[in-house]
Write an enzyme that holds these catalytic residues in place. Structure first.
Site, PDB file in Angstrom:
ATOM      1  N   ASP A  32      -7.304  19.567  42.719  1.00  0.00           N
ATOM      2  CA  ASP A  32      -6.360  18.458  42.869  1.00  0.00           C
ATOM      3  C   ASP A  32      -4.964  18.950  42.519  1.00  0.00           C
ATOM      4  O   ASP A  32      -4.759  19.625  41.508  1.00  0.00           O
ATOM      5  CB  ASP A  32      -6.767  17.303  41.946  1.00  0.00           C
ATOM      6  CG  ASP A  32      -6.061  16.007  42.291  1.00  0.00           C
ATOM      7  OD1 ASP A  32      -4.807  15.996  42.277  1.00  0.00           O
ATOM      8  OD2 ASP A  32      -6.742  15.011  42.563  1.00  0.00           O
ATOM      9  N   ILE A  33      -4.004  18.617  43.393  1.00  0.00           N
ATOM     10  CA  ILE A  33      -2.634  19.093  43.187  1.00  0.00           C
ATOM     11  C   ILE A  33      -1.924  18.338  42.054  1.00  0.00           C
ATOM     12  O   ILE A  33      -0.899  18.800  41.542  1.00  0.00           O
ATOM     13  CB  ILE A  33      -1.838  19.007  44.504  1.00  0.00           C
ATOM     14  CG1 ILE A  33      -0.675  19.979  44.493  1.00  0.00           C
ATOM     15  CG2 ILE A  33      -1.366  17.602  44.797  1.00  0.00           C
ATOM     16  CD1 ILE A  33      -0.332  20.532  45.831  1.00  0.00           C
ATOM     17  N   GLN A  95      -6.865   3.926  45.338  1.00  0.00           N
ATOM     18  CA  GLN A  95      -7.100   5.005  46.307  1.00  0.00           C
ATOM     19  C   GLN A  95      -5.776   5.320  46.994  1.00  0.00           C
ATOM     20  O   GLN A  95      -5.146   4.425  47.568  1.00  0.00           O
ATOM     21  CB  GLN A  95      -8.149   4.589  47.357  1.00  0.00           C
ATOM     22  CG  GLN A  95      -8.471   5.720  48.333  1.00  0.00           C
ATOM     23  CD  GLN A  95      -9.522   5.345  49.382  1.00  0.00           C
ATOM     24  OE1 GLN A  95      -9.879   4.170  49.524  1.00  0.00           O
ATOM     25  NE2 GLN A  95      -9.996   6.332  50.124  1.00  0.00           N
ATOM     26  N   HIS A 101     -13.268  10.918  49.008  1.00  0.00           N
ATOM     27  CA  HIS A 101     -13.269  12.065  48.099  1.00  0.00           C
ATOM     28  C   HIS A 101     -13.846  11.668  46.754  1.00  0.00           C
ATOM     29  O   HIS A 101     -13.729  10.514  46.330  1.00  0.00           O
ATOM     30  CB  HIS A 101     -11.868  12.657  47.917  1.00  0.00           C
ATOM     31  CG  HIS A 101     -10.817  11.655  47.558  1.00  0.00           C
ATOM     32  ND1 HIS A 101     -10.231  10.826  48.494  1.00  0.00           N
ATOM     33  CD2 HIS A 101     -10.261  11.323  46.372  1.00  0.00           C
ATOM     34  CE1 HIS A 101      -9.349  10.043  47.903  1.00  0.00           C
ATOM     35  NE2 HIS A 101      -9.355  10.314  46.611  1.00  0.00           N
ATOM     36  N   HIS A 103     -13.628  12.732  42.782  1.00  0.00           N
ATOM     37  CA  HIS A 103     -12.939  13.503  41.750  1.00  0.00           C
ATOM     38  C   HIS A 103     -13.984  14.045  40.775  1.00  0.00           C
ATOM     39  O   HIS A 103     -14.793  13.276  40.246  1.00  0.00           O
ATOM     40  CB  HIS A 103     -11.996  12.611  40.932  1.00  0.00           C
ATOM     41  CG  HIS A 103     -10.874  12.011  41.711  1.00  0.00           C
ATOM     42  ND1 HIS A 103      -9.614  12.556  41.737  1.00  0.00           N
ATOM     43  CD2 HIS A 103     -10.810  10.897  42.479  1.00  0.00           C
ATOM     44  CE1 HIS A 103      -8.816  11.795  42.477  1.00  0.00           C
ATOM     45  NE2 HIS A 103      -9.516  10.781  42.944  1.00  0.00           N
TER      46      HIS A 103
END
Ligand code: DGP
Length: 144
Positions: A32-33, A95, A101, A103
């Site tokens: 995750d960025i 979201q 996705h 996490h």
């Protein structure tokens, strides 16, 4: 069918970069960025589905298995005190990317992380180092 407006479809297609830690026929996993904690990984299906409601069963099952594999690797590489799997559907659940996705979120006692955490840009060098450790852990063991 990829959605040309979807950022995660672009990552799946390799059109924009991501720091990947796993890929198979149906799923990819990448850092995750905006990591909520060090070692925060996202698991996504290659096929586009906006949310849980739209997920085909085979892709959903594949994402669950990849999330388990990644969680085991994160446990080994990051040694957190716990791991949350978080999966958001819709604006009320915060979201922000409309491509399903999961996490994989390392947790530490006292980290005071709220379920709807803020998006804070991460340090790319630190994220890459975490990815290297997680990849090594994935290679070291599929089973534990
Ligand atoms: P959610 O808010 O549950 O939809 O989570 C979306 C996550 O995706 C959020 O933690 C930030 C992450 N993210 C958004 N854009 C990118 C991107 O371009 N690359 C990567 N690696 N992560 C992204």
């Amino acid at each position: 069918m990829p959605d040309p407006t979807c950022i995660f479809c672009k990552i799946v297609a390799g059109e924009i970069p991501a720091i990947r830690v796993h890929e198979d026929d149906r799923t990819i996993a990448f850092m995750d960025i905006n990591p909520a904690n060090p070692g925060h990984v996202l698991v996504v299906p290659r096929g586009h589905a906006p949310d849980l409601y739209a997920m085909p069963a085979d892709d959903l099952a594949a994402c669950a298995l990849t999330a388990q594999r990644v969680a085991r690797a994160v446990r080994r590489a990051v040694t957190p005190e716990g791991v949350n799997l978080v999966q958001a559907n819709g604006p009320g659940a915060a979201q922000s990317v409309m491509h399903f996705h999961v996490h994989v979120l390392p947790r530490f006692q006292g980290d005071d992380l709220k379920l709807n955490w803020g998006l804070t840009p991460g340090d790319l060098e630190a994220i890459s180092e975490m990815a290297e450790k997680i990849r090594d852990a994935m290679a070291a063991s599929d089973a534990t």
